[in-house]
Design an enzyme around this catalytic site. Structure first.
Site: not given
Ligand code: S3P
Length: 439
Positions: A11, A16, A83, A111, A155, A157, A308, A341
């Protein structure tokens, strides 16, 4: 329990791949893209910004618009449940001198988004959030300035949002975090010609913005977070083993497999000679130990590489040897995922008869061996909760019904079919959960 399964594409890499294909100069080719709801959200957002993204299929070709080629969207951007879509695309549009509004479903709308709004604001974008933290989020991008951002959390993200803003804004960025996190964005950037350097043991990353990016040519590896469910099933089975093929092999993502090994499961990781455009691949073979699983402790340094998979780990821990405790700490991020969670996992484990204590930043689970688990699961629409308890539901002797099996499509289309295939059961068993005798 037997068989070989290649679970769907990763995913994180799939999001990306689409984003970088859109921003590259030239025609990109992506094979094995994950065609799941979250990735479709990213595709829809890119379409709204003027990118021609064909309907997702096993092989997708995208003509990139270049780093400055996106158009202002005519309507709000609906990120659904994702997210990753919201935070990564917030970074992308921050470099553009137009206004974009992001919305999402009920879960995404609770969120936290301040974590991306703050650095993007510090770079010069104007970001408005409902209640100062949540969607809808409006971003007016524009000329950005370089940033050296000290991130509170680890994070990936947030890190990616800042890197992407540096990319479209044409400014250098440096981000540091308490601990390293998945590095897919950095790997794409490097593979497409940008200069990204890591320092401080992977905790800090710097991007010098390139003038353009080369097109993407990638076969997306199988998602270790999806493979984890089948690995868990094998670790809990009476006998047999499962072979999981072409799994993305990254130290930032393999924490669940390492944890299963520490619990005593037979976990064999065989790295493959070929790789997938910069990402290493491995075949995992997983089977149950001769004599039950042990409880383990998961601490803050372990969390990121299995963030996750923690609800799944908690479900596995409920079947550890009688009285063996598994304690997860340093995982308060779990409270702001697709559901809370920590509390949802605890409530559901309790609902099926397991012994669990909810901690502020984690969980304490007491193993009950093979004592049958019975009850109803409330997923709160969270795909990872549905699949984690789906694994327990598939074990002989348990009687577990799951309120919403469909939400697994957010990250793993075909999950229930693969689970049934692994156990030799029918995916549409009348109880509404995939229950089957393990061979
Ligand atoms: C992800 C980063 C993680 C993960 C999410 C996918 C990503 O989140 O939990 O399912 O693709 O960068 P966080 O960056 O909030 O930890």
């Amino acid at each position: 329990m037997r068989g070989r399964i290649r679970v769907p594409g990763d995913k994180s890499v799939s999001h990306r791949a689409l984003i970088f294909a859109a921003l590259a100069t030239g025609r990109s080719r992506v094979r094995g893209l994950l065609n799941a709801a979250d990735v479709r959200s990213t595709a829809n957002v890119l379409r709204a910004l003027g990118v021609h993204v064909p309907e997702l299929s096993d092989e997708v070709a995208i003509a990139g618009l270049g780093l400055r080629g996106l158009h202002s969207a005519a309507s709000v951007l609906d990120c659904g449940n994702s997210g990753t879509t919201t935070r990564l695309m917030a970074g992308v549009v921050a470099g553009y001198d137009f206004v974009t509004e992001f919305v999402g479903d009920h879960s995404l709308s609770r969120r936290p988004m301040r974590r991306v709004a703050q650095p993007l604001t510090a770079m010069g974008a104007t970001v408005a959030l409902a209640r100062g933290d949540v969607l809808p989020m409006e971003i007016r991008g524009g000329p950005l300035r370089p940033i050296d951002w000290d991130n509170e959390s680890s994070s990936a993200q947030v890190k990616s949002a800042i890197l992407l803003a540096g990319l479209t804004g044409g400014v250098s960025v440096r981000i540091s975090a308490p601990r390293p996190s998945r590095d897919h964005t950095e790997r794409f950037l490097r593979a497409l010609g940008a200069t990204v350097t890591e320092s401080d043991g992977g905790r800090a990353v710097t991007l010098e913005p390139p003038v353009s990016l080369r097109p993407v040519d990638i076969a997306v590896p199988a998602d270790p977070s999806s493979a984890a469910y089948l690995a868990a099933l094998a670790a809990l089975a009476d006998e047999g083993e499962i072979v999981l093929e072409d799994v993305l092999d990254s130290h930032y993502r393999d924490g669940f497999f390492r944890a299963l090994g520490r619990m005593g499961a037979r976990v064999n990781r065989a790295p493959l000679a070929r790789d997938s455009a910069g990402d290493a691949l491995a075949t995992y073979t997983v089977g149950a130990p001769a004599s039950g699983l042990r409880g383990i402790s998961i601490e803050v340094g372990d969390v990121s590489a299995m963030i996750d998979e923690l609800p799944l780990l908690a479900c596995v821990a409920a079947r550890a040897a009688v009285g063996d405790e598994t304690v997860v700490t340093g995982a308060s991020e779990l409270r702001v995922k697709e559901s809370d969670r920590i509390s949802v996992t605890a409530a559901n484990l309790r609902a099926v008869g397991a012994t669990v204590e909810e901690l502020q930043d984690g969980l304490r689970i007491v193993g009950a061996g093979r004592t049958p688990l019975r009850g109803h699961i409330r997923t709160h629409g969270d795909h990872r909760i549905a699949m984690a308890f789906g694994v327990l539901a598939a074990l002989a002797g348990n009687e577990i019904a799951i309120d919403d099996r469909h939400c697994a499509d957010v990250s793993y289309p075909g999950f229930w079919e693969d689970l049934a295939r692994a156990t030799g059961a029918a995916a549409d068993s009348p109880s509404g959960s995939a229950m089957g005798e393990l061979a």
